[in-house]
Design a protein around this motif. Sequence first.
Motif, PDB file in Angstrom:
ATOM      1  N   GLU A  66      35.947 -28.032 -19.392  1.00  0.00           N
ATOM      2  CA  GLU A  66      34.771 -27.415 -18.778  1.00  0.00           C
ATOM      3  C   GLU A  66      34.979 -25.917 -18.567  1.00  0.00           C
ATOM      4  O   GLU A  66      34.060 -25.116 -18.805  1.00  0.00           O
ATOM      5  CB  GLU A  66      34.463 -28.109 -17.453  1.00  0.00           C
ATOM      6  N   LEU A  67      36.167 -25.531 -18.137  1.00  0.00           N
ATOM      7  CA  LEU A  67      36.451 -24.111 -17.961  1.00  0.00           C
ATOM      8  C   LEU A  67      36.426 -23.386 -19.306  1.00  0.00           C
ATOM      9  O   LEU A  67      35.899 -22.269 -19.415  1.00  0.00           O
ATOM     10  CB  LEU A  67      37.814 -23.929 -17.288  1.00  0.00           C
ATOM     11  N   THR A  68      36.962 -24.015 -20.333  1.00  0.00           N
ATOM     12  CA  THR A  68      36.960 -23.418 -21.666  1.00  0.00           C
ATOM     13  C   THR A  68      35.536 -23.226 -22.180  1.00  0.00           C
ATOM     14  O   THR A  68      35.260 -22.271 -22.910  1.00  0.00           O
ATOM     15  CB  THR A  68      37.753 -24.301 -22.648  1.00  0.00           C
ATOM     16  N   GLY A  69      34.632 -24.094 -21.768  1.00  0.00           N
ATOM     17  CA  GLY A  69      33.256 -24.020 -22.242  1.00  0.00           C
ATOM     18  C   GLY A  69      32.377 -23.030 -21.508  1.00  0.00           C
ATOM     19  O   GLY A  69      31.246 -22.761 -21.945  1.00  0.00           O
ATOM     20  N   LEU A  70      32.865 -22.477 -20.389  1.00  0.00           N
ATOM     21  CA  LEU A  70      32.057 -21.506 -19.640  1.00  0.00           C
ATOM     22  C   LEU A  70      31.862 -20.236 -20.462  1.00  0.00           C
ATOM     23  O   LEU A  70      32.753 -19.810 -21.200  1.00  0.00           O
ATOM     24  CB  LEU A  70      32.728 -21.165 -18.310  1.00  0.00           C
ATOM     25  N   ARG A  71      30.693 -19.613 -20.300  1.00  0.00           N
ATOM     26  CA  ARG A  71      30.388 -18.377 -21.008  1.00  0.00           C
ATOM     27  C   ARG A  71      29.762 -17.361 -20.050  1.00  0.00           C
ATOM     28  O   ARG A  71      28.900 -17.697 -19.238  1.00  0.00           O
ATOM     29  CB  ARG A  71      29.405 -18.633 -22.172  1.00  0.00           C
ATOM     30  N   HIS A  72      30.220 -16.114 -20.171  1.00  0.00           N
ATOM     31  CA  HIS A  72      29.592 -15.019 -19.458  1.00  0.00           C
ATOM     32  C   HIS A  72      28.220 -14.735 -20.080  1.00  0.00           C
ATOM     33  O   HIS A  72      27.929 -15.216 -21.188  1.00  0.00           O
ATOM     34  CB  HIS A  72      30.468 -13.761 -19.560  1.00  0.00           C
ATOM     35  N   PRO A  73      27.370 -13.955 -19.396  1.00  0.00           N
ATOM     36  CA  PRO A  73      26.041 -13.667 -19.944  1.00  0.00           C
ATOM     37  C   PRO A  73      26.053 -13.050 -21.339  1.00  0.00           C
ATOM     38  O   PRO A  73      25.084 -13.185 -22.080  1.00  0.00           O
ATOM     39  CB  PRO A  73      25.449 -12.703 -18.911  1.00  0.00           C
ATOM     40  N   ASN A  74      27.139 -12.370 -21.711  1.00  0.00           N
ATOM     41  CA  ASN A  74      27.216 -11.783 -23.058  1.00  0.00           C
ATOM     42  C   ASN A  74      27.811 -12.741 -24.086  1.00  0.00           C
ATOM     43  O   ASN A  74      28.061 -12.356 -25.228  1.00  0.00           O
ATOM     44  CB  ASN A  74      28.017 -10.483 -23.039  1.00  0.00           C
ATOM     45  N   GLY A  75      28.045 -13.993 -23.674  1.00  0.00           N
ATOM     46  CA  GLY A  75      28.559 -14.992 -24.591  1.00  0.00           C
ATOM     47  C   GLY A  75      30.065 -15.128 -24.611  1.00  0.00           C
ATOM     48  O   GLY A  75      30.594 -16.036 -25.273  1.00  0.00           O
ATOM     49  N   GLU A  76      30.777 -14.257 -23.913  1.00  0.00           N
ATOM     50  CA  GLU A  76      32.244 -14.334 -23.913  1.00  0.00           C
ATOM     51  C   GLU A  76      32.741 -15.523 -23.100  1.00  0.00           C
ATOM     52  O   GLU A  76      32.219 -15.821 -22.028  1.00  0.00           O
ATOM     53  CB  GLU A  76      32.851 -13.067 -23.286  1.00  0.00           C
ATOM     54  N   PRO A  77      33.810 -16.177 -23.554  1.00  0.00           N
ATOM     55  CA  PRO A  77      34.491 -17.163 -22.719  1.00  0.00           C
ATOM     56  C   PRO A  77      35.339 -16.459 -21.664  1.00  0.00           C
ATOM     57  O   PRO A  77      35.494 -15.230 -21.694  1.00  0.00           O
ATOM     58  CB  PRO A  77      35.371 -17.910 -23.720  1.00  0.00           C
ATOM     59  N   LEU A  78      35.892 -17.224 -20.749  1.00  0.00           N
ATOM     60  CA  LEU A  78      36.790 -16.650 -19.754  1.00  0.00           C
ATOM     61  C   LEU A  78      38.096 -16.262 -20.443  1.00  0.00           C
ATOM     62  O   LEU A  78      38.730 -17.090 -21.091  1.00  0.00           O
ATOM     63  CB  LEU A  78      37.064 -17.643 -18.624  1.00  0.00           C
ATOM     64  N   THR A  79      38.471 -15.006 -20.289  1.00  0.00           N
ATOM     65  CA  THR A  79      39.639 -14.461 -20.971  1.00  0.00           C
ATOM     66  C   THR A  79      40.929 -15.030 -20.402  1.00  0.00           C
ATOM     67  O   THR A  79      41.080 -15.185 -19.191  1.00  0.00           O
ATOM     68  CB  THR A  79      39.652 -12.932 -20.839  1.00  0.00           C
ATOM     69  N   ASP A  80      41.877 -15.317 -21.283  1.00  0.00           N
ATOM     70  CA  ASP A  80      43.221 -15.736 -20.877  1.00  0.00           C
ATOM     71  C   ASP A  80      44.106 -14.494 -20.794  1.00  0.00           C
ATOM     72  O   ASP A  80      43.852 -13.475 -21.452  1.00  0.00           O
ATOM     73  CB  ASP A  80      43.774 -16.728 -21.897  1.00  0.00           C
ATOM     74  N   LEU A  81      45.156 -14.570 -20.006  1.00  0.00           N
ATOM     75  CA  LEU A  81      46.006 -13.413 -19.750  1.00  0.00           C
ATOM     76  C   LEU A  81      46.629 -12.816 -21.013  1.00  0.00           C
ATOM     77  O   LEU A  81      46.617 -11.588 -21.176  1.00  0.00           O
ATOM     78  CB  LEU A  81      47.080 -13.763 -18.723  1.00  0.00           C
ATOM     79  N   PRO A  82      47.215 -13.604 -21.931  1.00  0.00           N
ATOM     80  CA  PRO A  82      47.803 -12.981 -23.126  1.00  0.00           C
ATOM     81  C   PRO A  82      46.805 -12.155 -23.932  1.00  0.00           C
ATOM     82  O   PRO A  82      47.152 -11.104 -24.482  1.00  0.00           O
ATOM     83  CB  PRO A  82      48.322 -14.186 -23.921  1.00  0.00           C
ATOM     84  N   VAL A  83      45.554 -12.613 -24.004  1.00  0.00           N
ATOM     85  CA  VAL A  83      44.528 -11.868 -24.732  1.00  0.00           C
ATOM     86  C   VAL A  83      44.241 -10.545 -24.021  1.00  0.00           C
ATOM     87  O   VAL A  83      44.094  -9.493 -24.658  1.00  0.00           O
ATOM     88  CB  VAL A  83      43.243 -12.701 -24.853  1.00  0.00           C
TER      89      VAL A  83
END
Length: 234
Positions: A66-83
Amino acid sequence: MRCIAHRGVAGPTTPENTLAAVTAALALDVDGIEVDLWFYHGRFWMTHDSLWPGEHRRLSALSHGELTGLRHPNGEPLTDLPVLLETVKDRCLLNLELKNSGGAEHLCEVLNTFTRETGITAEHIVISSFNHHELAVCQKLMPEIKRAPLIASLPLDYGASLETLAPYSINTSVELLEPELTRHIQRRGYQHWVYTANTADDWRELQSLGVDACFTDRAAALREYLGASQSPIV
């Protein structure tokens, strides 16, 4: 005084705490960028609030999928630290605020992997948190990392209690401004960073007090106010 872009530079297509907002901040040549990290399911998720808009549940109640599927208003997923680390590299200071407990050990593992694989030191990384226990874990596992206790009030013994963390900076609310506070922090050998100041009146007061860095939601305006002067990383 350093300009720290609070949650990146937010705009219509660059929601706060997204790679787009971070990239926008880098384009402004800010002195630093602050982002918020929650630790769940063995990884970090870059967002500020514990409740995701429209979910009516806390992040802690959501599964990894569910967390992986979340999207910000611009379509981005929640960023992971290494990225995030790969995006910023060492182009400016990067203030990572740990929002909940349990992630400090994983944070140190990720940072050590990043430095080993890229050859970039963690000199530009600052770890902040209202949870000072997390900072203490960072201090134990990665003593060279810069630590910044966040405080929103001023208990009588705050200076003595923070000394054990050997902080790089002490980050206080703009609502706590007073000359003696900045002097007291700096006399102890720490930097004084202030969150979140968004007006020219605030910036003038911070400068008059000798504050070292300002978190702001208006990074472009603060950069212009400061004359676009770039501060070195020390």
